[in-house]
Motif scaffolding. Sequence first.
Motif, PDB file in Angstrom:
ATOM      1  N   ALA A 154       0.821  -1.214   0.000  1.00 60.49           N
ATOM      2  CA  ALA A 154       0.000   0.000   0.000  1.00 60.49           C
ATOM      3  C   ALA A 154       0.853   1.260   0.000  1.00 60.49           C
ATOM      4  N   LYS A 155       1.958   1.242   0.764  1.00 58.01           N
ATOM      5  CA  LYS A 155       2.819   2.410   0.824  1.00 58.01           C
ATOM      6  C   LYS A 155       3.525   2.656  -0.509  1.00 58.01           C
ATOM      7  N   ARG A 156       4.001   1.612  -1.121  1.00 53.62           N
ATOM      8  CA  ARG A 156       4.754   1.754  -2.365  1.00 53.62           C
ATOM      9  C   ARG A 156       3.867   2.082  -3.559  1.00 53.62           C
ATOM     10  N   ASN A 157       2.623   1.667  -3.506  1.00 51.51           N
ATOM     11  CA  ASN A 157       1.742   1.812  -4.663  1.00 51.51           C
ATOM     12  C   ASN A 157       0.548   2.726  -4.423  1.00 51.51           C
ATOM     13  N   GLY A 158       0.411   3.248  -3.244  1.00 51.99           N
ATOM     14  CA  GLY A 158      -0.753   4.034  -2.874  1.00 51.99           C
ATOM     15  C   GLY A 158      -0.538   5.518  -2.999  1.00 51.99           C
ATOM     16  N   PRO A 159      -1.414   6.296  -2.353  1.00 54.89           N
ATOM     17  CA  PRO A 159      -2.479   5.790  -1.488  1.00 54.89           C
ATOM     18  C   PRO A 159      -3.525   5.000  -2.268  1.00 54.89           C
ATOM     19  N   ILE A 160      -4.090   4.008  -1.592  1.00 57.12           N
ATOM     20  CA  ILE A 160      -5.059   3.124  -2.221  1.00 57.12           C
ATOM     21  C   ILE A 160      -6.452   3.751  -2.127  1.00 57.12           C
ATOM     22  N   ASP A 161      -7.082   3.919  -3.274  1.00 62.81           N
ATOM     23  CA  ASP A 161      -8.429   4.486  -3.296  1.00 62.81           C
ATOM     24  C   ASP A 161      -9.492   3.440  -2.964  1.00 62.81           C
ATOM     25  N   VAL A 162      -9.359   2.253  -3.542  1.00 61.71           N
ATOM     26  CA  VAL A 162     -10.328   1.181  -3.307  1.00 61.71           C
ATOM     27  C   VAL A 162      -9.570  -0.125  -3.106  1.00 61.71           C
ATOM     28  N   CYS A 163      -9.987  -0.900  -2.114  1.00 67.38           N
ATOM     29  CA  CYS A 163      -9.395  -2.221  -1.887  1.00 67.38           C
ATOM     30  C   CYS A 163     -10.496  -3.266  -1.877  1.00 67.38           C
ATOM     31  N   PHE A 164     -10.387  -4.259  -2.759  1.00 63.88           N
ATOM     32  CA  PHE A 164     -11.265  -5.422  -2.761  1.00 63.88           C
ATOM     33  C   PHE A 164     -10.560  -6.529  -1.996  1.00 63.88           C
ATOM     34  N   ILE A 165     -11.192  -7.015  -0.929  1.00 69.85           N
ATOM     35  CA  ILE A 165     -10.513  -7.919  -0.004  1.00 69.85           C
ATOM     36  C   ILE A 165     -11.421  -9.083   0.386  1.00 69.85           C
ATOM     37  N   PRO A 166     -10.896 -10.315   0.434  1.00 73.70           N
ATOM     38  CA  PRO A 166     -11.737 -11.464   0.788  1.00 73.70           C
ATOM     39  C   PRO A 166     -12.045 -11.501   2.277  1.00 73.70           C
ATOM     40  N   ILE A 167     -13.267 -11.948   2.595  1.00 74.03           N
ATOM     41  CA  ILE A 167     -13.663 -12.071   4.002  1.00 74.03           C
ATOM     42  C   ILE A 167     -14.228 -13.456   4.314  1.00 74.03           C
ATOM     43  N   GLY A 168     -14.171 -14.385   3.374  1.00 70.61           N
ATOM     44  CA  GLY A 168     -14.908 -15.636   3.504  1.00 70.61           C
ATOM     45  C   GLY A 168     -14.402 -16.607   4.541  1.00 70.61           C
ATOM     46  N   ASP A 169     -13.115 -16.450   4.960  1.00 74.44           N
ATOM     47  CA  ASP A 169     -12.501 -17.409   5.881  1.00 74.44           C
ATOM     48  C   ASP A 169     -12.378 -18.775   5.194  1.00 74.44           C
TER      49      ASP A 169
END
Length: 229
Positions: A154-169
């Motif tokens: 995130a630091k190297r490529n951001g700031p991140i505007d939108v993050c799609f992240i899995p939550i399914g476990d």
Amino acid sequence: MTVKFHGHAVLSFNNNDTDVIIDPFINGNDLTDLTVENIKADYIILTHGHNDHVGDTIEIAKNNNATVIAPVELAAYVESQGVENTVGMNVGGEGEYDFGKVKFVHAFHTSSYTDGEGVTHYTGEPMGLILTINNKKVYVTGDTGLFGDMELIAKRNGPIDVCFIPIGDHFTMGIDDAAYAINELIKPTIAVPVHFDTFPPIKQDPEEFKDKVRTVCQVLKPGEAVQYS
């Protein structure tokens, strides 16, 4: 410019009159709003080789003469199945295309593809994506567990505007780890949960995730788009 969610981890967008779809798992995905026959795609981007992410890539690519951008071993497999236009990339590499830029970054998961005859093919490492679209940064983590270098990404490529992240476990991080990643490591403007409810082991309540993150969280239904400016 908007990014649409189509159930599981399927995403799509159009930029510069170019249609892009990510991890097009359509057949077998009871949550999607799409049908393979109606998909228009100039580019298909794949994060890894599991069948619920490669999905209908080969058929869609052939129907549309689309270019498949994928981890190099997976791109080679797709090409071996008769897809004429492929681009194989690897971790840390970035490419510029008609719609914007794609950079492949680490994800911690596994990656293989099982064909219709039950043969399993090695498809390289799993990866996440940093998309640069109209000067906005979109981080698609891909299937992954929690790992500290999400902060570095995130630091190297951001700031991140939108993050799609899995939550399914079960197969990926769950709600608590995903919330930690958003709050402490990635710190995007908007978080969008994906990779949940498709199969019994990954049934989750996305509203619980929304309550635990300290940033704007948009819980999308299939066919809805994340809203950001």
